[in-house]
Design a protein around this motif. Structure first.
Motif, short mmCIF file in Angstrom:
data_model
loop_
_atom_site.label_atom_id
_atom_site.label_comp_id
_atom_site.label_asym_id
_atom_site.label_seq_id
_atom_site.Cartn_x
_atom_site.Cartn_y
_atom_site.Cartn_z
N GLU A 344 0.82 -1.20 0.00
CA GLU A 344 0.00 0.00 0.00
C GLU A 344 0.86 1.26 0.00
N ARG A 345 0.20 2.38 -0.28
CA ARG A 345 0.79 3.71 -0.21
C ARG A 345 2.05 3.85 -1.08
N PHE A 346 1.87 3.62 -2.35
CA PHE A 346 2.93 3.88 -3.31
C PHE A 346 2.55 5.12 -4.10
N GLY A 347 3.48 6.07 -4.22
CA GLY A 347 3.19 7.29 -4.95
C GLY A 347 4.11 7.45 -6.15
N GLN A 348 3.52 7.81 -7.28
CA GLN A 348 4.28 8.12 -8.49
C GLN A 348 5.28 7.01 -8.83
N THR A 349 4.83 5.79 -8.71
CA THR A 349 5.65 4.64 -9.05
C THR A 349 5.29 4.19 -10.46
N VAL A 350 6.31 3.88 -11.27
CA VAL A 350 6.09 3.47 -12.65
C VAL A 350 6.65 2.07 -12.84
N VAL A 351 5.80 1.17 -13.32
CA VAL A 351 6.19 -0.21 -13.61
C VAL A 351 5.88 -0.46 -15.08
N PHE A 352 6.91 -0.53 -15.93
CA PHE A 352 6.67 -0.71 -17.36
C PHE A 352 7.82 -1.46 -18.01
N ASP A 353 7.51 -2.08 -19.14
CA ASP A 353 8.48 -2.80 -19.95
C ASP A 353 9.21 -3.88 -19.15
N ASN A 354 8.46 -4.58 -18.29
CA ASN A 354 9.00 -5.73 -17.57
C ASN A 354 8.41 -7.01 -18.16
N ARG A 355 9.17 -8.07 -18.16
CA ARG A 355 8.68 -9.37 -18.62
C ARG A 355 8.28 -10.19 -17.40
N LEU A 356 6.99 -10.49 -17.28
CA LEU A 356 6.46 -11.25 -16.15
C LEU A 356 5.95 -12.59 -16.66
N SER A 357 6.43 -13.66 -16.08
CA SER A 357 5.94 -14.99 -16.43
C SER A 357 5.92 -15.84 -15.17
N ASN A 358 4.78 -15.80 -14.47
CA ASN A 358 4.61 -16.50 -13.20
C ASN A 358 3.18 -17.03 -13.14
N ARG A 359 2.92 -17.94 -12.23
CA ARG A 359 1.54 -18.43 -12.06
C ARG A 359 0.60 -17.27 -11.77
N LEU A 382 -3.00 3.67 -3.98
CA LEU A 382 -1.89 3.36 -4.87
C LEU A 382 -1.83 4.36 -6.01
N GLU A 383 -0.65 4.79 -6.30
CA GLU A 383 -0.43 5.61 -7.48
C GLU A 383 0.67 4.94 -8.29
N ILE A 384 0.29 3.87 -8.96
CA ILE A 384 1.23 3.12 -9.78
C ILE A 384 0.80 3.22 -11.24
N ALA A 385 1.69 3.64 -12.08
CA ALA A 385 1.45 3.63 -13.53
C ALA A 385 2.05 2.35 -14.08
N TRP A 386 1.23 1.58 -14.78
CA TRP A 386 1.67 0.29 -15.30
C TRP A 386 2.12 0.37 -16.75
N ASN A 387 2.17 1.57 -17.28
CA ASN A 387 2.66 1.74 -18.65
C ASN A 387 3.10 3.18 -18.85
N VAL A 388 3.82 3.42 -19.91
CA VAL A 388 4.13 4.76 -20.38
C VAL A 388 3.45 4.92 -21.74
N ASP A 389 3.42 6.14 -22.25
CA ASP A 389 2.88 6.33 -23.59
C ASP A 389 3.75 5.58 -24.59
N PRO A 390 3.11 4.85 -25.50
CA PRO A 390 3.90 4.04 -26.45
C PRO A 390 4.89 4.89 -27.23
N ARG A 391 6.07 4.31 -27.42
CA ARG A 391 7.09 4.97 -28.25
C ARG A 391 7.87 3.89 -28.99
N PRO A 392 8.30 4.17 -30.21
CA PRO A 392 9.04 3.17 -30.99
C PRO A 392 10.43 2.95 -30.42
N GLU A 393 10.59 1.81 -29.77
CA GLU A 393 11.85 1.48 -29.12
C GLU A 393 11.82 -0.02 -28.82
#
Length: 560
Positions: A344-359, A382-393
Motif C-alpha cells: 500500500e501507499r505507493f506514490g508516483q511509481t512506474v512499472v513498465f516494460d517488464n517481462r512477467l511470467s509466473n503463475r 496506490l499511485e502506480i502507472a503500469w505503462n508509459v505512452d507508447p514509443r518506438p523502441e
C-alpha cells in the motif's frame, strides 16, 4: 659559488643530521623497551643519513617494509609485511585485543599491510584480527583471516577523533570462520576489491560509511551477507549468495548503485531495501531466495532496471510507503507466489516494460507483508502507472514499441501471449486490468517473429525478377518504403544480396535513421542471415533478417 663549497655544505648537513639522531637515540632508558619506532642507543643512523643524502641529491627513497611475525601495535605509517602465519592464543588476551592494531593518527598517512599470502588465525572466534581506530588510510592486501570475532574493524569509537577513520581498503583478502568479517562504524570509506568471505557468522556490517565494493564475494554466512545503515556508495560485480538471512540489506541509506550483483539462494531476501533514496539497481540477478528477490519499502527516487528475478517465493515485493520508484526492463519469472506483490501507499511509481511470467504475475495484498497488523485498516491508496505512452523502441521481449508490461504464463497462455494485435505494433489492442483502479493500458504483445524461430527459406519461381514494395510497419511504426529491383535466387535468397546492388540507397538511409537504428536495415546484413517466405496466391514475400537485436521481418508485396 664554487662547486667545492656546495659539496662541503652537503657533507656538513649529512653529518649534522646523523649526529642529531644518535643524540636522540641515547635518550632511551636502560632496561626499558623503546616506544614503537624509537631508536635504541648505539643504533646506526643509516636511515636518516640515507634520507638526507637522497634529498640533497634530489633522489626519492622508500624504506624497506617492516617485517611482521607476531601481533603488534602499528603507530607509524609505512609498509608492513607478514613473514609467516600469525596464530593468536585468545586465552591470555584482554577483552578488546586486536592482533594488529593501527593507531596512526594522521589523516594524510597510509599504513599498508601486505599479508604476502600468509594468515592471521585465532581459535575460537574471539578478539579482532585488524583494528583501525584512528585517522588515516589502512590498506590490507593478500591476507587470509580466520577464527576471529571480527576480522576487520574500522570504528571511530575505538579512538579516532570526531569524524572517524579515514579509510579501510581490502584487496585479495580471504576470510573464513569469523564472527563478522568487516565492521565499519563511522569510517569515511571502506573499499573491498577481489576478495572472498565465506562461512562466517556475517559478512559486512556498515553504518555511517561510504563503501566501494568491486569483485566481492560473500557466501554461506550464518546471517546476512551485507547489511548497511546510513551508507552510500557502489557495489559492482559482486555476489552475496547462500547466506542465512538477506543477501544484501540496507536502511536509511542513499546515493547507492548496485550493478552486476548476484544475490541468490539466501534464507530471506536477495535484497531488502528500506527507508532509503536515490538507489539504482541494474543488470543484477536475484534468484532462488526463500522470500523475495527484491523487497522494497519506504523508498524514494529509486530505479530497478534490467534485473533477472526468478525462482523466489516472490519476485519483487513492493511493500509500503514508496514514492518515485521505477521498475523497468526486469525479467521476473517462475516465482512461486507471485511475480510482483503490491502493498500500500505507493506514490508516483512506474512499472513498465517488464517481462512477467509466473503463475500469478501481479498480486495486490498488503496483508501479505507480515509486519502489517491485521487489525489496522488497509489503505489501498496506490499511485502506480503500469505503462508509459507508447514509443518506438525495442522492448523487453524485442518488440518494436515500449508501452506496458509483458504478461506471460509458464503454460504459454498469458494475457500477452494470447492478446490480439491487429495493427501489428507489438502492443495488445486491449488494456489489462490488474486489480481495481490499476490498469495497464498498453500491454506488450508477442513479437511477430520470435528470435528462436527463424522461418524456412522458400521462394516460388514466379516471384523472381520482381520489384518489391516493403512495408516495415513492424519495425518503424507504420513507415512504408520501396526498395529497388532485386532478384530472388534458387535458394530463396536474393542472388545479388551479397553485393548490395539495390537502387534506392536513400531509402536505406531513411531506415537507418529510424528509432531502432541500424538493426532494421534488413539488406545490410549478410546474405546468409536473410530468410524469405512467400505466398504465391497473394504475391507477398516476407523478409526476415537475423539482426544484432534478434530476428526481424518486413512484408514485401510484388509491384510488377
Amino acid at each position: 659559488m664554487s662547486p667545492p663549497f656546495l659539496v662541503a655544505v652537503v657533507v656538513f648537513l649529512l653529518v649534522t643530521s646523523a649526529s642529531v639522531l644518535v643524540v636522540d637515540s641515547s635518550l632511551a632508558v636502560p632496561g626499558q623497551s623503546p616506544a614503537p619506532g624509537q631508536a635504541v642507543a648505539g643504533d646506526t643512523a643509516v636511515g636518516a643519513g640515507t634520507v638526507g643524502l637522497d634529498a640533497a641529491l634530489g633522489v626519492s627513497s622508500r624504506s624497506a617494509p617492516t617485517p611482521v611475525d607476531s601481533c603488534r601495535v602499528i603507530d607509524r605509517p609505512g609498509e608492513y609485511v607478514l613473514t609467516r602465519d600469525v596464530v593468536s592464543d585468545p586465552s591470555g588476551t584482554p577483552a578488546d585485543f586486536a592482533c594488529l592494531r593501527v593507531v596512526v593518527d594522521d589523516p594524510d598517512a597510509t599504513v599498508r599491510i601486505d599479508g604476502d599470502g600468509h594468515a592471521l588465525r585465532s581459535s575460537d572466534r574471539s578478539d579482532t584480527a585488524v583494528s583501525v581506530g584512528e585517522d588515516g588510510t589502512t590498506v590490507v592486501t593478500d591476507l587470509t583471516v580466520s577464527g576471529w570475532a571480527q576480522a576487520f574493524e574500522a570504528d571511530e569509537k575505538q579512538g579516532a577523533r570526531l569524524g572517524g577513520v579515514d579509510a579501510l581498503e581490502l584487496s585479495n583478502v580471504v576470510a573464513t570462520d569469523n564472527g563478522v568479517v568487516v565492521v565499519a562504524d563511522g569510517a569515511r570509506q571502506v573499499v573491498v576489491t577481489d576478495s572472498a568471505f565465506s562461512n562466517n557468522g556475517a559478512g559486512v556490517l556498515t553504518e555511517e560509511t561510504v563503501v566501494e565494493f568491486v569483485g566481492l564475494s560473500v557466501t554461506d554466512s550464518d546471517r546476512s551477507g551485507l547489511e548497511m545503515a546510513q551508507t552510500s556508495g557502489t557495489v559492482v560485480d559482486s555476489e552475496f549468495s547462500r547466506n542465512g538471512a538477506n543477501g544484501v540489506g540496507f536502511v536509511i541509506s542513499g546515493s547507492f548503485e548496485f550493478r552486476n550483483v548476484v544475490a541468490a539462494d539466501n534464507g530471506r531476501h536477495g535484497m531488502s531495501a528500506g527507508v532509503s533514496d536515490t538507489v539504482t539497481v541494474v543488470d543484477s540477478d536475484f534468484s532462488g531466495n526463500a522470500r523475495s528477490g527484491i523487497a522494497v519499502s519506504d523508498m524514494l527516487w529509486s530505479r530497478f532496471a534490467s534485473n533477472h528475478v526468478a525462482d523466489n517465493e516472490v519476485g519483487i515485493w513492493l511493500r509500503t510507503g514508496s514514492t518515485d520508484v521505477t521498475l523497468v526492463g526486469n525479467r521476473v519469472v517462475d516465482n512461486a507466489d507471485a511475480g510482483l506483490v503490491v502493498g500500500e501507499r505507493f506514490g508516483q511509481t512506474v512499472v513498465f516494460d517488464n517481462r512477467l511470467s509466473n503463475r500469478q504475475n501481479v498480486l495486490f495484498d498488503p496483508s501479505y507483508d507480515p509486519v502489517v497488523d491485521p487489525g489496522v485498516p488497509i489503505d489501498p491508496a496506490l499511485e502506480i502507472a503500469w505503462n508509459v505512452d507508447p514509443r518506438p523502441e525495442l522492448n523487453v521481449v524485442e518488440g518494436a514499441f515500449v508501452g506496458g508490461n509483458y504478461y506471460a504464463s509458464p503454460d504459454g497462455d498469458g494475457f500477452s501471449e494470447t492478446c490480439a494485435d491487429a495493427d501489428v505494433d507489438t502492443l495488445c489492442d486491449a488494456p489489462l486490468e490488474l486489480f481495481e483502479g490499476n490498469v495497464d493500458q498498453h500491454p506488450l504483445a508477442v513479437p511477430h517473429v520470435p528470435a528462436d524461430e527463424p522461418p524456412t527459406a522458400v521462394a516460388p519461381a514466379d516471384l523472381r525478377d520482381a520489384t518489391f514494395a516493403v512495408d516495415c510497419g513492424v519495425l518503424t511504426g507504420g513507415r512504408s518504403v520501396e526498395f529497388g529491383y532485386g532478384v530472388l535466387g534458387d535458394a530463396g535468397i536474393p542472388s545479388d544480396a551479397a553485393s548490395r546492388e539495390w537502387t534506392n540507397e536513400d531509402v536505406l538511409d531513411t531506415v537507418l535513421d529510424s528509432p531502432l537504428g541500424p538493426a532494421v536495415r534488413l539488406l545490410g546484413v549478410d546474405a546468409a542471415d536473410l530468410f524469405w517466405t512467400a505466398n504465391p496466391d497473394d504475391q507477398v514475400v516476407r523478409v526476415f533478417a537475423d539482426t544484432p537485436v534478434g530476428v526481424r521481418s518486413c512484408t514485401c508485396t510484388v509491384v510488377d
